[in-house]
Motif scaffolding. Structure first.
Motif, PDB file in Angstrom:
ATOM      1  N   ILE A  54       0.840  -1.202   0.000  1.00 28.52           N
ATOM      2  CA  ILE A  54       0.000   0.000   0.000  1.00 28.52           C
ATOM      3  C   ILE A  54       0.874   1.250   0.000  1.00 28.52           C
ATOM      4  O   ILE A  54       0.654   2.182  -0.781  1.00 28.52           O
ATOM      5  CB  ILE A  54      -0.970  -0.013   1.193  1.00 28.52           C
ATOM      6  CG1 ILE A  54      -1.988  -1.147   1.037  1.00 28.52           C
ATOM      7  CG2 ILE A  54      -1.670   1.337   1.340  1.00 28.52           C
ATOM      8  CD1 ILE A  54      -2.762  -1.478   2.304  1.00 28.52           C
ATOM      9  N   ASN A  55       1.891   1.279   0.863  1.00 24.48           N
ATOM     10  CA  ASN A  55       2.756   2.464   0.941  1.00 24.48           C
ATOM     11  C   ASN A  55       3.561   2.689  -0.335  1.00 24.48           C
ATOM     12  O   ASN A  55       3.780   3.830  -0.735  1.00 24.48           O
ATOM     13  CB  ASN A  55       3.653   2.395   2.170  1.00 24.48           C
ATOM     14  CG  ASN A  55       2.915   2.813   3.420  1.00 24.48           C
ATOM     15  OD1 ASN A  55       1.927   3.546   3.366  1.00 24.48           O
ATOM     16  ND2 ASN A  55       3.369   2.328   4.556  1.00 24.48           N
ATOM     17  N   GLN A  56       3.986   1.621  -0.997  1.00 28.02           N
ATOM     18  CA  GLN A  56       4.724   1.787  -2.250  1.00 28.02           C
ATOM     19  C   GLN A  56       3.849   2.445  -3.314  1.00 28.02           C
ATOM     20  O   GLN A  56       4.338   3.196  -4.146  1.00 28.02           O
ATOM     21  CB  GLN A  56       5.246   0.436  -2.745  1.00 28.02           C
ATOM     22  CG  GLN A  56       6.426  -0.059  -1.963  1.00 28.02           C
ATOM     23  CD  GLN A  56       6.845  -1.468  -2.366  1.00 28.02           C
ATOM     24  OE1 GLN A  56       6.077  -2.244  -2.930  1.00 28.02           O
ATOM     25  NE2 GLN A  56       8.090  -1.802  -2.046  1.00 28.02           N
ATOM     26  N   SER A  57       2.550   2.177  -3.260  1.00 25.42           N
ATOM     27  CA  SER A  57       1.620   2.772  -4.222  1.00 25.42           C
ATOM     28  C   SER A  57       1.187   4.177  -3.810  1.00 25.42           C
ATOM     29  O   SER A  57       0.982   5.034  -4.659  1.00 25.42           O
ATOM     30  CB  SER A  57       0.389   1.869  -4.363  1.00 25.42           C
ATOM     31  OG  SER A  57      -0.536   2.428  -5.236  1.00 25.42           O
ATOM     32  N   ALA A  58       1.059   4.424  -2.510  1.00 25.21           N
ATOM     33  CA  ALA A  58       0.442   5.659  -2.020  1.00 25.21           C
ATOM     34  C   ALA A  58       1.415   6.765  -1.637  1.00 25.21           C
ATOM     35  O   ALA A  58       1.118   7.941  -1.847  1.00 25.21           O
ATOM     36  CB  ALA A  58      -0.435   5.337  -0.814  1.00 25.21           C
ATOM     37  N   LEU A  59       2.549   6.415  -1.060  1.00 27.51           N
ATOM     38  CA  LEU A  59       3.446   7.443  -0.517  1.00 27.51           C
ATOM     39  C   LEU A  59       4.119   8.332  -1.569  1.00 27.51           C
ATOM     40  O   LEU A  59       4.194   9.543  -1.359  1.00 27.51           O
ATOM     41  CB  LEU A  59       4.507   6.814   0.382  1.00 27.51           C
ATOM     42  CG  LEU A  59       4.025   6.354   1.755  1.00 27.51           C
ATOM     43  CD1 LEU A  59       5.152   5.668   2.512  1.00 27.51           C
ATOM     44  CD2 LEU A  59       3.466   7.508   2.559  1.00 27.51           C
ATOM     45  N   PRO A  60       4.619   7.790  -2.687  1.00 28.47           N
ATOM     46  CA  PRO A  60       5.327   8.666  -3.628  1.00 28.47           C
ATOM     47  C   PRO A  60       4.504   9.861  -4.105  1.00 28.47           C
ATOM     48  O   PRO A  60       5.038  10.942  -4.314  1.00 28.47           O
ATOM     49  CB  PRO A  60       5.685   7.737  -4.790  1.00 28.47           C
ATOM     50  CG  PRO A  60       5.753   6.381  -4.173  1.00 28.47           C
ATOM     51  CD  PRO A  60       4.674   6.381  -3.114  1.00 28.47           C
ATOM     52  N   GLN A  61       3.200   9.674  -4.245  1.00 29.91           N
ATOM     53  CA  GLN A  61       2.341  10.765  -4.710  1.00 29.91           C
ATOM     54  C   GLN A  61       1.596  11.446  -3.561  1.00 29.91           C
ATOM     55  O   GLN A  61       0.701  12.253  -3.800  1.00 29.91           O
ATOM     56  CB  GLN A  61       1.347  10.236  -5.743  1.00 29.91           C
ATOM     57  CG  GLN A  61       2.034   9.704  -6.983  1.00 29.91           C
ATOM     58  CD  GLN A  61       1.042   9.062  -7.932  1.00 29.91           C
ATOM     59  OE1 GLN A  61       0.058   8.461  -7.531  1.00 29.91           O
ATOM     60  NE2 GLN A  61       1.301   9.222  -9.219  1.00 29.91           N
ATOM     61  N   LYS A  62       1.954  11.098  -2.338  1.00 27.49           N
ATOM     62  CA  LYS A  62       1.317  11.670  -1.149  1.00 27.49           C
ATOM     63  C   LYS A  62      -0.211  11.525  -1.208  1.00 27.49           C
ATOM     64  O   LYS A  62      -0.952  12.476  -0.996  1.00 27.49           O
ATOM     65  CB  LYS A  62       1.722  13.129  -0.942  1.00 27.49           C
ATOM     66  CG  LYS A  62       3.205  13.292  -0.677  1.00 27.49           C
ATOM     67  CD  LYS A  62       3.557  14.729  -0.401  1.00 27.49           C
ATOM     68  CE  LYS A  62       5.050  14.829  -0.093  1.00 27.49           C
ATOM     69  NZ  LYS A  62       5.460  16.201   0.200  1.00 27.49           N
ATOM     70  N   LEU A  63      -0.636  10.285  -1.464  1.00 27.57           N
ATOM     71  CA  LEU A  63      -2.068   9.985  -1.533  1.00 27.57           C
ATOM     72  C   LEU A  63      -2.597   9.450  -0.210  1.00 27.57           C
ATOM     73  O   LEU A  63      -3.719   9.762   0.196  1.00 27.57           O
ATOM     74  CB  LEU A  63      -2.347   8.965  -2.645  1.00 27.57           C
ATOM     75  CG  LEU A  63      -1.942   9.388  -4.055  1.00 27.57           C
ATOM     76  CD1 LEU A  63      -2.104   8.218  -5.021  1.00 27.57           C
ATOM     77  CD2 LEU A  63      -2.771  10.581  -4.494  1.00 27.57           C
ATOM     78  N   ALA A  64      -1.790   8.618   0.435  1.00 23.15           N
ATOM     79  CA  ALA A  64      -2.218   7.976   1.680  1.00 23.15           C
ATOM     80  C   ALA A  64      -0.997   7.389   2.366  1.00 23.15           C
ATOM     81  O   ALA A  64       0.094   7.343   1.799  1.00 23.15           O
ATOM     82  CB  ALA A  64      -3.250   6.881   1.389  1.00 23.15           C
ATOM     83  N   HIS A  65      -1.200   6.933   3.600  1.00 20.67           N
ATOM     84  CA  HIS A  65      -0.138   6.264   4.353  1.00 20.67           C
ATOM     85  C   HIS A  65      -0.766   5.109   5.121  1.00 20.67           C
ATOM     86  O   HIS A  65      -1.786   5.279   5.781  1.00 20.67           O
ATOM     87  CB  HIS A  65       0.514   7.245   5.323  1.00 20.67           C
ATOM     88  CG  HIS A  65       1.775   6.722   5.938  1.00 20.67           C
ATOM     89  ND1 HIS A  65       1.831   5.623   6.745  1.00 20.67           N
ATOM     90  CD2 HIS A  65       3.051   7.173   5.854  1.00 20.67           C
ATOM     91  CE1 HIS A  65       3.067   5.411   7.136  1.00 20.67           C
ATOM     92  NE2 HIS A  65       3.840   6.340   6.600  1.00 20.67           N
ATOM     93  N   LEU A 172      -6.479   5.373  -4.836  1.00 19.54           N
ATOM     94  CA  LEU A 172      -5.345   4.498  -5.148  1.00 19.54           C
ATOM     95  C   LEU A 172      -5.655   3.619  -6.365  1.00 19.54           C
ATOM     96  O   LEU A 172      -5.563   2.391  -6.291  1.00 19.54           O
ATOM     97  CB  LEU A 172      -5.003   3.615  -3.944  1.00 19.54           C
ATOM     98  CG  LEU A 172      -4.637   4.345  -2.664  1.00 19.54           C
ATOM     99  CD1 LEU A 172      -4.470   3.371  -1.517  1.00 19.54           C
ATOM    100  CD2 LEU A 172      -3.372   5.164  -2.869  1.00 19.54           C
ATOM    101  N   PRO A 173      -6.000   4.206  -7.513  1.00 22.06           N
ATOM    102  CA  PRO A 173      -6.430   3.398  -8.661  1.00 22.06           C
ATOM    103  C   PRO A 173      -5.342   2.487  -9.229  1.00 22.06           C
ATOM    104  O   PRO A 173      -5.652   1.506  -9.898  1.00 22.06           O
ATOM    105  CB  PRO A 173      -6.868   4.446  -9.690  1.00 22.06           C
ATOM    106  CG  PRO A 173      -6.070   5.658  -9.338  1.00 22.06           C
ATOM    107  CD  PRO A 173      -5.934   5.620  -7.831  1.00 22.06           C
ATOM    108  N   ARG A 174      -4.083   2.788  -8.959  1.00 20.64           N
ATOM    109  CA  ARG A 174      -2.992   1.979  -9.504  1.00 20.64           C
ATOM    110  C   ARG A 174      -2.683   0.757  -8.642  1.00 20.64           C
ATOM    111  O   ARG A 174      -1.910  -0.108  -9.041  1.00 20.64           O
ATOM    112  CB  ARG A 174      -1.746   2.840  -9.654  1.00 20.64           C
ATOM    113  CG  ARG A 174      -2.003   4.024 -10.614  1.00 20.64           C
ATOM    114  CD  ARG A 174      -0.895   5.010 -10.594  1.00 20.64           C
ATOM    115  NE  ARG A 174       0.138   4.587 -11.525  1.00 20.64           N
ATOM    116  CZ  ARG A 174       1.302   5.163 -11.643  1.00 20.64           C
ATOM    117  NH1 ARG A 174       1.597   6.190 -10.876  1.00 20.64           N
ATOM    118  NH2 ARG A 174       2.182   4.730 -12.504  1.00 20.64           N
ATOM    119  N   LEU A 175      -3.296   0.690  -7.463  1.00 18.83           N
ATOM    120  CA  LEU A 175      -3.071  -0.440  -6.567  1.00 18.83           C
ATOM    121  C   LEU A 175      -4.070  -1.539  -6.908  1.00 18.83           C
ATOM    122  O   LEU A 175      -5.270  -1.382  -6.685  1.00 18.83           O
ATOM    123  CB  LEU A 175      -3.232  -0.008  -5.106  1.00 18.83           C
ATOM    124  CG  LEU A 175      -3.085  -1.092  -4.043  1.00 18.83           C
ATOM    125  CD1 LEU A 175      -1.707  -1.745  -4.116  1.00 18.83           C
ATOM    126  CD2 LEU A 175      -3.321  -0.503  -2.660  1.00 18.83           C
TER     127      LEU A 175
END
Length: 189
Positions: A54-65, A172-175
């Motif tokens: 989840i963090n690999q998908s969310a953190l780079p774009q500051k979407l979620a943690h 998180l559409p890419r997850l």
């Protein structure tokens, strides 16, 4: 860290939060302390892999943690979710912008991983409290039968297994994960 056994005495939330932290964690529900089971191999593996993914998908774009074992105080109760995901703007912070140590809100997405000796109904009750408070999405992951029971606000739960795609937060559409992929992480062959 000290271990405590479940207590029948009514405590206030503030009195509970003033107690020393325990391992495994205690949760405060309806005036009583309930101790979570100590994570075992499957639970630990799923928890770290899900949180990391989840963090690999969310953190780079500051979407979620995604936070593991984060205590959240919600509507007079205190829960420690296996994984609590907060959208970026809802991450509890101090005035200086650092992560807050005390979290007095619900996660946007919670993931609970069922341990063999854990009551599914107790975990579902915790999920329901969070959904009522505002949590958008919850998963109850059952390693024994390799299924994920998915909860969304004001909807009937859905059972996912094998190649069923697991729903994630809309931001998180890419997850993309299937139940089968998640449970494949338990095999080291």
């Amino acid at each position: 860290m000290i271990a405590i056994s479940p207590t029948k005495a009514n405590l206030s939330l503030e009195a509970f939060l003033a107690l020393p932290e325990t391992k495994p964690y205690g949760e405060y529900i309806d005036g009583h302390i309930e101790q979570k089971p100590m994570p075992q191999g499957e639970h630990s593996t799923l928890q770290i892999r899900l949180g990391t993914t989840i963090n690999q998908s969310a953190l780079p774009q500051k979407l979620a943690h995604a936070f593991t074992e984060l205590r959240c105080n919600i509507n007079g109760r205190s829960f420690v979710s296996d994984i609590g995901v907060f959208t970026w703007e809802r991450i509890p912070k101090t005035p200086s912008g650092r992560i807050a140590n005390r979290v007095d809100t619900y996660p946007d997405w919670m993931i609970e991983i069922l341990s063999p000796e854990q009551s599914a109904n107790r975990v579902i009750k915790k999920i329901m409290v969070c959904l009522e408070a505002g949590t958008q999405l919850a998963w109850l992951v059952d390693p024994e039968d390799e299924s994920v029971l998915v909860f969304k606000r004001q909807q009937f739960p859905e059972m996912k297994s094998e190649q069923d795609r697991l729903p994630v937060l809309e931001i998180l559409p890419r997850l993309e994960l299937s139940a089968g992929e998640v449970f494949s992480w338990l095999s080291f062959i």
